[in-house]
Design a protein around this motif. Structure first.
Motif, short mmCIF file in Angstrom:
data_model
loop_
_atom_site.label_atom_id
_atom_site.label_comp_id
_atom_site.label_asym_id
_atom_site.label_seq_id
_atom_site.Cartn_x
_atom_site.Cartn_y
_atom_site.Cartn_z
N MET A 1 0.86 -1.18 0.00
CA MET A 1 0.00 0.00 0.00
C MET A 1 0.90 1.23 0.00
O MET A 1 1.85 1.32 0.77
CB MET A 1 -0.88 -0.03 1.26
N THR A 2 0.61 2.17 -0.87
CA THR A 2 1.42 3.38 -0.96
C THR A 2 1.15 4.29 0.23
O THR A 2 0.12 4.19 0.89
CB THR A 2 1.11 4.15 -2.25
N THR A 3 2.09 5.20 0.47
CA THR A 3 1.93 6.15 1.57
C THR A 3 0.65 6.94 1.43
O THR A 3 -0.10 7.12 2.40
CB THR A 3 3.14 7.11 1.64
N TRP A 6 -2.41 4.66 2.51
CA TRP A 6 -2.63 4.42 3.93
C TRP A 6 -2.90 5.72 4.67
O TRP A 6 -3.68 5.75 5.62
CB TRP A 6 -1.53 3.58 4.58
N ASP A 49 -4.46 -3.23 7.06
CA ASP A 49 -3.21 -3.03 6.34
C ASP A 49 -2.74 -1.57 6.44
O ASP A 49 -1.57 -1.31 6.69
CB ASP A 49 -3.38 -3.44 4.87
N ALA A 50 -3.68 -0.64 6.27
CA ALA A 50 -3.34 0.79 6.37
C ALA A 50 -2.83 1.14 7.77
O ALA A 50 -1.85 1.88 7.92
CB ALA A 50 -4.55 1.65 6.02
N ASN A 52 -1.43 -0.89 9.95
CA ASN A 52 -0.10 -1.49 10.14
C ASN A 52 0.98 -0.71 9.38
O ASN A 52 2.08 -0.53 9.90
CB ASN A 52 -0.12 -2.95 9.73
N GLU A 53 0.66 -0.25 8.17
CA GLU A 53 1.61 0.59 7.42
C GLU A 53 1.90 1.88 8.19
O GLU A 53 3.05 2.32 8.26
CB GLU A 53 1.07 0.91 6.03
N ARG A 56 4.24 1.32 11.04
CA ARG A 56 5.64 1.10 10.61
C ARG A 56 6.30 2.40 10.15
O ARG A 56 7.52 2.49 10.08
CB ARG A 56 5.67 0.08 9.47
N SER A 57 5.50 3.40 9.86
CA SER A 57 6.03 4.68 9.39
C SER A 57 6.74 5.42 10.53
O SER A 57 6.27 5.42 11.67
CB SER A 57 4.88 5.54 8.87
#
Length: 89
Positions: A1-3, A6, A49-50, A52-53, A56-57
């Protein structure tokens, strides 16, 4: 998923919690129920998913949709939201 993808999901979540004075379990469950119930764009898996992304950012999560909540409290909330969404699988 791109920045951008998310970030859009996270901004939608932040918009929904901006007036909550505390990001407690009641808010976590309300948002998780809203995601499952279709009140947020994307289904449970896409939102998870968003989230979790986002976790992680290393960058700020409320740089577009500002809330009165600290970065630390937002990250804590999103961690709890991720667990709640995973449990609703």
């Amino acid at each position: 998923m791109t920045t951008g993808a998310w970030k859009g999901h996270i901004n939608g979540i932040l918009y929904g919690i901006q007036f909550d004075p505390a990001l407690d379990d009641t808010v976590v469950n309300r948002v998780a129920d809203g995601v499952v119930g279709g009140m947020y764009p994307g289904d449970r898996a896409v939102t998870l998913d968003a989230v979790n992304e986002a976790l992680r950012s290393s960058g700020p999560l409320n740089d577009v949709m500002e809330t009165p909540h600290s970065e630390e409290s937002i990250r804590d909330f999103l961690g709890k939201l991720a667990a709640a969404l995973a449990a609703r699988a």
